[in-house]
Design an enzyme around this catalytic site. Structure first.
Site, mmCIF file in Angstrom:
data_model
loop_
_atom_site.group_PDB
_atom_site.id
_atom_site.type_symbol
_atom_site.label_atom_id
_atom_site.label_comp_id
_atom_site.label_asym_id
_atom_site.label_seq_id
_atom_site.Cartn_x
_atom_site.Cartn_y
_atom_site.Cartn_z
ATOM 1 N N GLU A 210 25.391 -12.983 -33.656
ATOM 2 C CA GLU A 210 24.587 -13.889 -32.836
ATOM 3 C C GLU A 210 23.405 -14.383 -33.661
ATOM 4 O OE1 GLU A 210 23.215 -11.899 -29.358
ATOM 5 O OE2 GLU A 210 25.228 -11.412 -28.618
ATOM 6 N N HIS A 247 20.703 -11.993 -25.977
ATOM 7 C CA HIS A 247 20.164 -10.656 -26.166
ATOM 8 C C HIS A 247 18.698 -10.686 -26.576
ATOM 9 C CE1 HIS A 247 24.496 -9.186 -26.776
ATOM 10 N NE2 HIS A 247 24.056 -8.667 -25.647
#
Length: 294
Positions: A210, A247
């Site tokens: 990510e 996140h």
């Protein structure tokens, strides 16, 4: 950090709703769950698993190689440190939203006692056909099947999707390592990559990364030395700079941690980076052919 059937697993918070549900699933899949922890229920058992007041007591009575915690954030630090003091060498921290100061204390304890932390905010670890620790659907045959491709992912849901697509393509997995989505992780992408590189049962690796942080760039430095093929997908290509996405650690400042930075570093290391998750299975199958197809 690759769990094995022989590993003795202790479940912290075994009598909670999630603890009971996932302990039953782990037992059914073959995980060697030897003890549960709940100070208020010591002396009882769940599904034949004895419950102890502390990890220390469990370790003395039945042994403890791995601990997995179904523990609320305010109590996670105490449970984790107690497990490490008891000699647990692999601690799977599923809990998210643990206070930063508590996470720092956990990492300090891990360094002191020689414990590997996976997480916080991880979905867990899976060794398909053998055992699993955490909250991944290892027991669903359409998602996981034994094979020789290791999968590393910050995200449990994306990791599940990738394993599903690999299985549908006839490509089995040697291990799934969910490193977690916390900003202060005990296991990085590079750590997991090194473990899979050293694993004799793994022929190739998938990295699901990510934007945010520098874990993928650090992993790329190690990937340069590897002979095993690697296919990667980086989530967040369309995320605007400076905005936190997904996140807790997924924030980009300038070029640091950006999608282009991660992709360029991985490709420079010889990693094949695909544009969408759906391309991983076909790319991996084409890269390795029949050698990874069960």
């Amino acid at each position: 950090m690759i769990v094995r059937k022989k590993d003795k697993v202790v479940v912290l918070g075994i009598t909670g709703k999630q603890g009971m549900f996932w302990t039953e699933k782990m037992l059914g899949y073959g995980t060697n769950v030897v003890a549960g922890i709940n100070p208020k229920r010591a002396g009882e058992n769940f599904q034949g698993v004895p419950i102890f007041a502390s990890t220390g007591e469990a370790a003395k009575a039945v042994g403890a190689d791995v601990a997995v915690g179904f523990i609320p954030p305010p109590m996670a630090r105490e449970a984790a440190v107690s497990a490490m003091e008891a000699g647990v060498k692999l601690l799977v921290v599923l809990t998210e939203h643990i206070p930063a100061q508590d996470v720092m204390t956990m990492h300090a304890a891990a360094a002191k006692h020689g414990t590997r932390i996976v997480g916080p905010n991880t979905a867990g670890l899976v060794t398909p056909g053998e055992c699993f620790v955490g909250i991944m659907p290892a027991f669903v045959p359409s998602v996981f099947k034994p094979g020789r491709v290791g999968v590393i992912s910050r995200s449990g849901s994306l990791g599940t999707l990738i394993c599903l697509n690999l299985t549908r393509a006839g490509v089995g997995q040697s291990a799934f390592i969910g490193i977690g989505g916390d900003p202060m992780l005990g296991t990085t992408t590079r750590d997991a990559l090194e473990a899979l590189d050293k694993d004799a049962g793994t022929d190739a690796v998938v990295i699901v990364g990510e934007i945010g942080g520098a874990m993928e760039e650090n992993a790329a430095e190690y990937a340069k030395k590897m002979c095993k093929p690697i296919v990667a997908f980086i989530a967040g290509a369309a995320a605007p700079p400076g905005k936190k996405m997904g996140h807790a650690g997924a924030i980009v400042t300038g070029n640091a941690g950006s999608y282009p930075s991660k992709r360029q570093a991985l490709e420079a290391a010889g990693v094949i980076v695909v544009d969408t998750p759906g391309q991983i299975a076909t790319t991996m199958k084409a890269r390795l052919g029949a050698s990874v197809v069960a």
